[in-house]
Each structure stands twice: as structure tokens, then as C-alpha cells.
Write an enzyme that holds these catalytic residues in place. Structure first.
Site, PDB file in Angstrom:
ATOM      1  N   CYS A  75       0.828  -1.210   0.000  1.00  0.00           N
ATOM      2  CA  CYS A  75       0.000   0.000   0.000  1.00  0.00           C
ATOM      3  C   CYS A  75       0.853   1.247   0.000  1.00  0.00           C
ATOM      4  O   CYS A  75       2.033   1.224   0.343  1.00  0.00           O
ATOM      5  CB  CYS A  75      -0.843   0.051   1.274  1.00  0.00           C
ATOM      6  SG  CYS A  75      -2.202  -1.096   1.291  1.00  0.00           S
ATOM      7  N   CYS A  86      -2.981   4.846   2.583  1.00  0.00           N
ATOM      8  CA  CYS A  86      -4.102   3.902   2.433  1.00  0.00           C
ATOM      9  C   CYS A  86      -4.938   3.836   3.705  1.00  0.00           C
ATOM     10  O   CYS A  86      -4.417   3.782   4.813  1.00  0.00           O
ATOM     11  CB  CYS A  86      -3.592   2.509   2.084  1.00  0.00           C
ATOM     12  SG  CYS A  86      -4.935   1.371   1.688  1.00  0.00           S
ATOM     13  N   CYS A 102      -2.302  -3.077  -3.595  1.00  0.00           N
ATOM     14  CA  CYS A 102      -3.604  -2.998  -2.938  1.00  0.00           C
ATOM     15  C   CYS A 102      -4.653  -2.498  -3.935  1.00  0.00           C
ATOM     16  O   CYS A 102      -4.392  -1.579  -4.713  1.00  0.00           O
ATOM     17  CB  CYS A 102      -3.488  -2.038  -1.766  1.00  0.00           C
ATOM     18  SG  CYS A 102      -5.035  -1.581  -1.010  1.00  0.00           S
ATOM     19  N   CYS A 129      -5.913   1.434  -2.524  1.00  0.00           N
ATOM     20  CA  CYS A 129      -5.128   2.666  -2.750  1.00  0.00           C
ATOM     21  C   CYS A 129      -4.385   2.646  -4.083  1.00  0.00           C
ATOM     22  O   CYS A 129      -3.808   3.643  -4.496  1.00  0.00           O
ATOM     23  CB  CYS A 129      -4.165   2.900  -1.601  1.00  0.00           C
ATOM     24  SG  CYS A 129      -2.897   1.634  -1.400  1.00  0.00           S
TER      25      CYS A 129
HETATM   26 ZN   LIG Z   1      -3.885   0.077   0.225  1.00  0.00          ZN
END
Ligand SMILES: [Zn+2]
Length: 190
Positions: free
Chosen positions: A33, A37, A64, A67
């Protein structure tokens, strides 16, 4: 990149000012991330820090979906290069050609070559070669039951002499010299 208190606080506080400077990956989920995030704060012990998307991807983490570290702040060119590197990493033992890779990625070879060179500083052929040499070094060092010929053929080199030439250009040693040297090192305890 090592974790420190300010990095950890930026993750806990979802601090957007650090986006693009580093990424955090969570061992238990296999996901990485951006600092900002909003996903649940992981356990600190499970977190690994990477200074680039590429490092995180190479360490086996996936971006991810929330994000999207792979989409912003980087554009489609970097994404294309990542796809290409991933493909080369997985299939470098095959006789990969630029046009075969380009076909896989549904893009023109010319465009692919240009983008790859601009983003990485290497041509795709150089990257394929470098990837194979890195693999070869690992195999020579750790797979003592495999002959140099086996390794050369297994990595998609046309012949043992071609392999030796390319390996020597890259490392300054022949494959056998490299293996003997690495082996001696292991037994010195170093
Ligand atoms: Zn994330």
C-alpha cells in the site's frame, strides 16, 4: 528500506505527504500500500517497507486494490514496464524475443522497446540477458548437482559457448570460475 518511527506513524495516520516516497507491504496479506491507504492498520511486526513499487513487486507483493499504488502517481508506461519485467522474470528461460513479449502485452514491439528503454535505461534484450545471468549466478552457486551445460540450456542459451561468452562479459569470470570461487567462499565460512 528500514522501518523507523516516523514511517510507522505515517502509516498509522494514513499520511498522504509520504505517498510515492515509500510503500508498505503486509506479510500476512501479501499486499502493498501507499502510506495514505485507509485500510486497517497492520501489526507493525508484519510490515515491510519498500522504496519503490518494483522492489515490492519483486519481493512477491501485490498492489492494494484500494489505494492502487501501481496506478498513481505512476503512469501507464511504468505499469507496462512492470508487466514486461514480470513476464521476463517468469519466462526468461524461454527464447524470448521482443516481438513475442510485445504480442503477449498487446502492444507494438517498437513502442515497447522505446518505453522500456526510457523507463529503465536498458533495452529489453539487455534486461532479458541480465535476468538470465542473475539466475545463472544463483544456480551456479547453489545447484551443485547441475552441470554448467544443464544450466546454460535450462536458461535458454543457444549453446554452452554462447552462455560462457555472455556470462564472462557480464561478470568477468567464466561460469566454472564463478562456481569454483563461490564454492570456495562458502567453505571458507564467508
Ligand atoms: Zn492500500
Amino acid at each position: 528500506m528500514n522501518m523507523n518511527e516516523s514511517i510507522w506513524q505515517s502509516i498509522v495516520n494514513c499520511e498522504p505527504t509520504y505517498d510515492g516516497q515509500y510503500y508498505y507491504a503486509v506479510l500476512t496479506t501479501g499486499i502493498f500500500c501507499r502510506p495514505s491507504c485507509r485500510s486497517r492498520t497492520p501489526k507493525r511486526d508484519n510490515v515491510r517497507i519498500f522504496s519503490s513499487i518494483e522492489e515490492a513487486v519483486q519481493a512477491g507483493f501485490r498492489p492494494c486494490k484500494r489505494c492502487r499504488p501501481d496506478e498513481r502517481p505512476y503512469g501507464p508506461d511504468v505499469e507496462l514496464v512492470m508487466q514486461m519485467k514480470d513476464l521476463i522474470q517468469r519466462r526468461c528461460h524461454e527464447r524470448l524475443t521482443l516481438s513475442a513479449v510485445a504480442r503477449q502485452l498487446s502492444i507494438s514491439p517498437y513502442h515497447l522497446h522505446r518505453v522500456f528503454k526510457r523507463v529503465t535505461g536498458l533495452t529489453p534484450a539487455q534486461y532479458i540477458c541480465r535476468t538470465r545471468i542473475t539466475r545463472a549466478m544463483e544456480l551456479l552457486k547453489h545447484e551443485h548437482n547441475k552441470s554448467v551445460t544443464d544450466i546454460a540450456i535450462g536458461l535458454g542459451f543457444r549453446s554452452i559457448s554462447h552462455f560462457s561468452t555472455v556470462f564472462r562479459q557480464a561478470t568477468g569470470q567464466t561460469p566454472s570460475e564463478y562456481r569454483n570461487h563461490a564454492f570456495a567462499h562458502v567453505h571458507d565460512g564467508g
